[in-house]
Structures are given as C-alpha cells and as structure tokens.
Enzyme design. Sequence first.
Site, PDB file in Angstrom:
ATOM      1  CB  SER A  49      -0.928   0.004   1.213  1.00 17.78           C
ATOM      2  OG  SER A  49      -0.185  -0.179   2.408  1.00 17.78           O
ATOM      3  CG  ASP A  68       4.040  -2.156  10.252  1.00 15.17           C
ATOM      4  OD1 ASP A  68       4.371  -2.836  11.231  1.00 15.17           O
ATOM      5  OD2 ASP A  68       3.292  -2.585   9.351  1.00 15.17           O
ATOM      6  CB  SER A 121      -0.464   2.424  16.024  1.00 13.12           C
ATOM      7  OG  SER A 121      -1.544   3.289  15.991  1.00 13.12           O
ATOM      8  CG  HIS A 141      -6.929  -6.521  11.373  1.00 14.66           C
ATOM      9  ND1 HIS A 141      -6.128  -5.434  11.131  1.00 14.66           N
ATOM     10  CD2 HIS A 141      -7.511  -6.811  10.177  1.00 14.66           C
ATOM     11  CE1 HIS A 141      -6.210  -5.104   9.856  1.00 14.66           C
ATOM     12  NE2 HIS A 141      -7.045  -5.929   9.245  1.00 14.66           N
ATOM     13  CG  HIS A 166      -7.695  -2.993   3.919  1.00 10.62           C
ATOM     14  ND1 HIS A 166      -6.785  -4.013   3.976  1.00 10.62           N
ATOM     15  CD2 HIS A 166      -8.372  -3.150   2.754  1.00 10.62           C
ATOM     16  CE1 HIS A 166      -6.895  -4.748   2.881  1.00 10.62           C
ATOM     17  NE2 HIS A 166      -7.853  -4.255   2.119  1.00 10.62           N
TER      18      HIS A 166
HETATM   19 MG    MG Z   1      -5.674  -5.043   5.678  1.00 10.72          MG
END
Ligand code: MG
Length: 209
Positions: A49, A68, A121, A141, A166
């Site tokens: 990305s 990241d 983050s 996630h 996303h």
């Molecule tokens: Mg993703």
Amino acid sequence: MLDQIQQQLKMVSVKGFLAEAEAEALYRFAFAASAQGPCLEIGSYCGLSSLYLAAACAKNGSVLYALDHHRGSEEHQPGEPYHDSELFDAKRGVFDTFQVFRSNIEQFNLDEYVIPIVASSQLVCQHWQVPLSMLFIDGGHSDEATLHDFLNWPQHLNKGGILAVHDIFQNPLEGGQAPFNALQALLKKGDYDFIQRIDSMEVYRKKRD
Ligand code: MG
C-alpha cells in the site's frame, strides 16, 4: 506513475494483503488529497500500500508517513494463519518486515517520498503533531488495536481530509469484526461522510464543519 508501479509489480513481487482495485483507489484518493499535506498509513507490512500512496504523494511533492512496528500483527506470528516464514528472523526469534519494506521502497525509487516510522501506533499517536491530508488505517486487527487507531488517529486528519479503512466486513462470515466495530464507534460521532467502498476498503471524508 500509477502505470509505472503496476508495470514494475509484474516483475517485482511485493507481499501484501491488498486487492488491485483497493490499491488503485488508494492512489487516486492520495493523489487528490496529498496536495493539501502529508498522508499517513498505519500498517505498512512489506510496503504494498505504501508504494501506491507514496507514488501519489510524489506527484504532489508531498510525503507518506509509513507507520508500522514491523513485528507483524497477531495473525502473522508463528503458528497463526497469516504467518510467513520468509519474514521470520529465526536468529532473533522475531517476525520482521522492515528490511523487506525498506528494500521495496528503494526498488521503486520512492525513498524521497516515504518517512518510515518503526514504532507502535499507540506510542506514535501520543506524540503526533502533524496535520494530515489522508489517513489509511490497516494496522493491528484486535479489538484493542482497532479501537485505538479508529478513535485516536482521525483527530489528526484535516477537515475535508480523506479517511480510508481496510478490512471492513459487516458480515462476520466474511471477515473479522474488529475494524467494522471500531469504524461504527468512530462514525457515531457524525464527523465523516461516506464516499466509496472498494472491496473491503471504505473511504470517508472528514466534514469541513
Ligand atoms: Mg488489511
């Protein structure tokens, strides 16, 4: 620039979890937004990305902050479903995507347009000061990580700025619910207008007032 990236990706493979239509949308929105300021992505992984976002920033003389910790998310750890042993540093016993990320950015000649930030983050957000033209959230996630990212980072987005998120699945049979639930918590505040859904990505604009 988009063509160039796509051509080069036919020869150089870059690991990632992003559909081509999603990648193209990232480029398009970043190209429209980044004249107004820098973009930031959470969750660069190996840089797929990042290439699209940075190529769009390059066209505007802007820059991408690529955030990241490069230790992989929960699902990338050994024994987990998205583990990739090529990215596991057995000597140190850690999953590490930073070297591959850096080499990918260099191979695509985008170093001048990417500022990698190798940290969590949460830590970076606590200290962040720079207003952003576009924010792409694709980090951890878990419930905790997504809630943090969706509720804290968007405050750094300019009014009129673009928020892309996303892995948004309304139906639990299609995918994990943490990003969807965190997004609902953010949207409750009423500060965002929906623009478009592309595969599992949703794009919003922060209201001007
Ligand atoms: Mg993703």
